[in-house]
Scaffold this motif. Sequence first.
Motif, PDB file in Angstrom:
ATOM      1  N   HIS A  79       0.560  -1.322   0.061  1.00 10.19           N
ATOM      2  CA  HIS A  79      -0.084   0.018   0.115  1.00 10.19           C
ATOM      3  C   HIS A  79       0.911   1.269   0.015  1.00 10.19           C
ATOM      4  CE1 HIS A  79      -3.547   2.385   1.259  1.00 10.19           C
ATOM      5  NE2 HIS A  79      -2.540   3.137   1.912  1.00 10.19           N
ATOM      6  N   HIS A 102       1.107   4.528  -2.726  1.00 11.98           N
ATOM      7  CA  HIS A 102       1.161   5.832  -2.459  1.00 11.98           C
ATOM      8  C   HIS A 102       2.456   6.495  -3.106  1.00 11.98           C
ATOM      9  CE1 HIS A 102      -2.073   6.817   0.003  1.00 11.98           C
ATOM     10  NE2 HIS A 102      -1.755   5.936   0.970  1.00 11.98           N
ATOM     11  N   ASP A 108      -6.739   7.372   0.338  1.00  5.41           N
ATOM     12  CA  ASP A 108      -6.561   6.126  -0.177  1.00  5.41           C
ATOM     13  C   ASP A 108      -7.604   5.744  -1.274  1.00  5.41           C
ATOM     14  OD1 ASP A 108      -4.953   5.308   1.679  1.00  5.41           O
ATOM     15  OD2 ASP A 108      -6.106   4.116   2.987  1.00  5.41           O
TER      16      ASP A 108
HETATM   17 ZN    ZN Z   1      -2.888   5.269   2.732  1.00  5.18          ZN
END
Ligand code: ZN
Length: 355
Positions: free
Chosen positions: A112, A116, A312
Amino acid sequence: MRPVLGIESSCDETAAAVLDGDGHVLAESVASQEAAHAPYGGVVPEIAARAHLALLPDLVRGVMARAGLRFDALGGVAASAGPGLIGGLIVGSQVAKGIALAHRLPYVAVNHLEAHALTARLPGLVEGGAPFPYLLLLVSGGHCQCVAVAGVGRYVRLGGTVDDAAGEAFDKVAKLLGLGWPGGPALEKLAAAGDPARYDFPRPMLGRPGCDFSFSGLKTAVAQAVARLGDGALPAAVAADVAASFQRAVAEVLADRARHAMGMMRARSPEARLLVVAGGVAANGAIRSALRAAAGAAGFTLLAPPVRLCTDNAVMVAWAGLEHLRLGLEDGLDFAPRPRWPLGELTPAPAVRDT
Ligand code: ZN
Ligand code: KG4
């Protein structure tokens, strides 16, 4: 390269996206679980996992329909596999693996944080795509770190928080001011009406060598100031001054730490010119301005992706999947999601290892 489906379920956003082989968004969807968690003042892992399970199948079907694609037209399926809340990670990974297995597609277990980090390279943000190497400042509810991004899978953490993440500090101070959860956006709105010079809150780590962060002392200072201002809800104007003063302290600290990180980045890679900011806190206007000024003064350019790509989302996950697949990197269906998965533990892409 054929289109890629991306799935995000590591925290409290359930998201799916389909990108074409060049990384253009064909369809995307984010379902926030904010309302389900708000009564508890934070993300409840069990509620999150159940919500991902309830939301994800329709979300995936929806983006595929809007993209006008059947699963067997895909070139791969990517899902966040960590770090994050294990229940959600399992749900997203299983959905992705199920599709990959049924349609014989490559599967990518996406870190994750890497998603980003690579967002800056999405087409359309920087002419020709952000070139490696660049400096990433990741500031979200769960993460606060400076990372040298040298290539896909090649990340060096230059510094990070020794206690709270920046977003966590926003959420805690917002709670003190009775603003509900998540607190960042509400606090920024309130701060707009306040005087940022009214309270002289501490600037932890300011001027220290390196680029570590600390926010718990600042949060405590705000809590003490609020307690001194009396019992019960603060008058709106006073609360606005507290919010603005807190926000300025955070912005100054982040700008100072980024300044140091840019110096460290230059020492490692003299050609680096780009400071990329990502994570929910990057949505904050005052923080963006402070970072833009710091970047300019250091000869860097700030790249702050649009807010929906900072918080997100699944576009970044599909994109990270695409970057892997382009390099011939895919994962086995036996990959176990990792609640803790530091960027430094990724395997560098073989194609770029020696560049
Ligand atoms: Zn995040
Ligand atoms: O990246 P994100 O959506 O989720 C993760 O934590 O991974 O970030 C959410 C965090 C929350 O702490 C939220 O309060 C903060 O980002 N945030 C903001 C703003 N918008 C979201 N903080 C300050 N100002 C904002 N405008």
